[in-house]
Motif scaffolding. Structure first.
Motif, mmCIF file in Angstrom:
data_model
loop_
_atom_site.group_PDB
_atom_site.id
_atom_site.type_symbol
_atom_site.label_atom_id
_atom_site.label_comp_id
_atom_site.label_asym_id
_atom_site.label_seq_id
_atom_site.Cartn_x
_atom_site.Cartn_y
_atom_site.Cartn_z
ATOM 1 N N ALA A 1 -70.782 -62.153 22.170
ATOM 2 C CA ALA A 1 -70.170 -62.363 23.486
ATOM 3 C C ALA A 1 -71.211 -62.694 24.553
ATOM 4 O O ALA A 1 -70.872 -62.861 25.719
ATOM 5 N N LEU B 1 -63.691 -59.490 12.463
ATOM 6 C CA LEU B 1 -63.535 -59.530 13.924
ATOM 7 C C LEU B 1 -62.646 -60.687 14.345
ATOM 8 O O LEU B 1 -61.719 -60.524 15.141
ATOM 9 N N PRO C 1 -64.257 -59.279 31.970
ATOM 10 C CA PRO C 1 -63.436 -58.789 30.860
ATOM 11 C C PRO C 1 -62.412 -59.838 30.474
ATOM 12 O O PRO C 1 -61.949 -60.602 31.308
ATOM 13 N N GLY C 2 -62.039 -59.827 29.192
ATOM 14 C CA GLY C 2 -60.948 -60.687 28.764
ATOM 15 C C GLY C 2 -61.368 -62.065 28.312
ATOM 16 O O GLY C 2 -62.419 -62.575 28.705
ATOM 17 N N LEU D 1 -73.342 -60.742 25.844
ATOM 18 C CA LEU D 1 -73.384 -59.654 26.813
ATOM 19 C C LEU D 1 -74.505 -58.662 26.521
ATOM 20 O O LEU D 1 -74.637 -57.656 27.216
ATOM 21 N N GLU E 1 -59.061 -60.506 16.198
ATOM 22 C CA GLU E 1 -58.872 -61.091 17.527
ATOM 23 C C GLU E 1 -57.673 -62.036 17.541
ATOM 24 O O GLU E 1 -56.887 -62.044 18.497
ATOM 25 N N ALA F 1 -64.059 -55.561 26.724
ATOM 26 C CA ALA F 1 -63.489 -55.760 28.067
ATOM 27 C C ALA F 1 -63.508 -54.453 28.864
ATOM 28 O O ALA F 1 -63.773 -54.449 30.072
ATOM 29 N N LEU G 1 -62.245 -63.266 25.403
ATOM 30 C CA LEU G 1 -63.351 -63.468 24.463
ATOM 31 C C LEU G 1 -62.869 -63.855 23.069
ATOM 32 O O LEU G 1 -63.644 -64.400 22.285
ATOM 33 N N ASP H 1 -63.657 -54.540 19.176
ATOM 34 C CA ASP H 1 -63.149 -55.903 19.393
ATOM 35 C C ASP H 1 -63.271 -56.271 20.870
ATOM 36 O O ASP H 1 -63.838 -55.522 21.663
ATOM 37 N N SER H 2 -62.710 -57.412 21.241
ATOM 38 C CA SER H 2 -62.897 -57.878 22.608
ATOM 39 C C SER H 2 -62.182 -56.983 23.623
ATOM 40 O O SER H 2 -62.599 -56.927 24.775
ATOM 41 N N SER H 3 -61.148 -56.280 23.216
ATOM 42 C CA SER H 3 -60.487 -55.382 24.175
ATOM 43 C C SER H 3 -61.391 -54.193 24.484
ATOM 44 O O SER H 3 -61.426 -53.698 25.617
ATOM 45 N N VAL I 1 -76.692 -58.130 29.459
ATOM 46 C CA VAL I 1 -76.004 -57.831 30.725
ATOM 47 C C VAL I 1 -75.994 -56.329 31.012
ATOM 48 O O VAL I 1 -76.343 -55.890 32.100
ATOM 49 N N PHE J 1 -64.891 -66.000 20.115
ATOM 50 C CA PHE J 1 -65.338 -65.465 18.837
ATOM 51 C C PHE J 1 -64.855 -66.360 17.693
ATOM 52 O O PHE J 1 -65.601 -66.689 16.781
ATOM 53 N N GLN K 1 -68.663 -53.716 35.897
ATOM 54 C CA GLN K 1 -68.390 -54.405 37.165
ATOM 55 C C GLN K 1 -67.927 -53.434 38.241
ATOM 56 O O GLN K 1 -68.303 -53.551 39.411
ATOM 57 N N LEU L 1 -69.126 -68.421 28.786
ATOM 58 C CA LEU L 1 -69.588 -67.043 28.622
ATOM 59 C C LEU L 1 -70.731 -66.674 29.570
ATOM 60 O O LEU L 1 -71.231 -65.558 29.524
ATOM 61 N N VAL M 1 -67.039 -54.023 30.048
ATOM 62 C CA VAL M 1 -67.350 -54.971 31.117
ATOM 63 C C VAL M 1 -66.705 -54.535 32.421
ATOM 64 O O VAL M 1 -67.334 -54.579 33.498
ATOM 65 N N GLU M 2 -65.466 -54.106 32.353
ATOM 66 C CA GLU M 2 -64.780 -53.664 33.570
ATOM 67 C C GLU M 2 -65.483 -52.449 34.164
ATOM 68 O O GLU M 2 -65.628 -52.336 35.381
#
Lengths: 107, 140
Positions: free
Chosen positions: A91, B46, B105-106, A93, B50, A59, B108, A54-56, A96, B112, A66, B100, A62-63
């Motif tokens: 997303a 998903l 992070p964060g 990404l 979320e 994240a 998203l 999921d997005s967590s 990326v 979705f 970065q 986007l 991504v962290e």
């Protein structure tokens, strides 16, 4: 079964994630990634055995990306599952992260 | 429930993130029951995950003591997800998808929801407390 295991593969620390990554334990993955980067290692996150993310979870990746970029460290994803790829694409990404099919491709 | 509406699930659970896996399984079962293809099933799982995670993190500030209800129903060619909480009412104007193009992070989850669902809206529940997030997806 959810798990996050680190191992050394040559110059890389490979963090192998297994299971369904969600809010209940994504912080553990975040910590593992940041700890590995904090040691100065080149880090690859292996995601072939991730059935859901999921997005967590995203994240945390991504962290890591970065953080590595700011410190000029190598960071990439290894053998991503179709489930992970789908969420990265949603997303925007997927272009990326450096994504490698296998360790040899990561150099 | 009116004629032409088929209730697929009504799930009551608390705001503990360890409930997410079980709920994902229920969402999957409901989506498969109405004939959704695997690609769409994965996206619906998903999106609902979320939305619930947002309630846990932002509505209940990480507390495990909050109540959450998820209702899933089929309205002819539409699959409806209604997510109820009893947290502080949100200001819908403050909840929007983000840009986007910047990888950070964060934030998203709403993106979705916005990209997968045909419509989504925060409403005030009939009982007056908390929020209900109504998300619709055409399946016909």
């Amino acid at each position: 079964m959810n798990s996050c295991q680190s191992r050394q593969e040559g110059a890389f620390t490979v963090i192998a994630i297994e299971g369904e990554v969600d809010l209940s334990w994504s912080a553990e993955i975040r910590s593992a990634i940041l700890d590995a980067l904090g040691s100065g290692d080149a880090v690859l996150v292996e995601l072939s055995a991730v059935a859901y993310i999921d997005s967590s979870g995203i994240a945390a990746l991504v962290e890591g990306y970065q953080t590595a970029k700011a410190k000029n460290q190598q960071f990439g994803l290894l053998s991503i599952s179709s489930a992970v790829r789908a969420v990265l694409e949603l997303a925007r990404l997927d272009q990326v992260f450096p994504i490698h099919d296998d360790l040899a491709a990561a150099g | 429930m009116s004629a032409g509406v088929r209730q697929l699930a009504c799930l009551d659970f608390n705001s503990c993130s360890s409930n997410l896996q079980e709920i994902r399984g229920q969402v999957r079962a409901a989506a498969e029951a109405v004939g959704c293809q695997e690609d769409l099933v994965q996206k619906l799982v998903l999106v609902v995950d979320e939305a619930i995670a947002n309630v846990i993190q932002h509505g209940y500030q990480g507390s495990r003591c909050g109540d959450i209800r998820l209702q899933i129903s089929q309205h002819q060619d539409l699959l409806r997800f209604e997510l109820f909480d009893w947290a502080t009412p949100v200001d819908p104007e403050c909840i929007k998808p983000r840009d986007l193009s910047e990888a950070r992070p964060g934030g998203l989850g709403i993106n979705f929801i916005d990209s997968v669902m045909d419509s989504w809206e925060f409403k005030r529940p009939d009982h007056g407390e908390g929020n209900v997030l109504v998300m619709d997806k055409k399946i016909g």
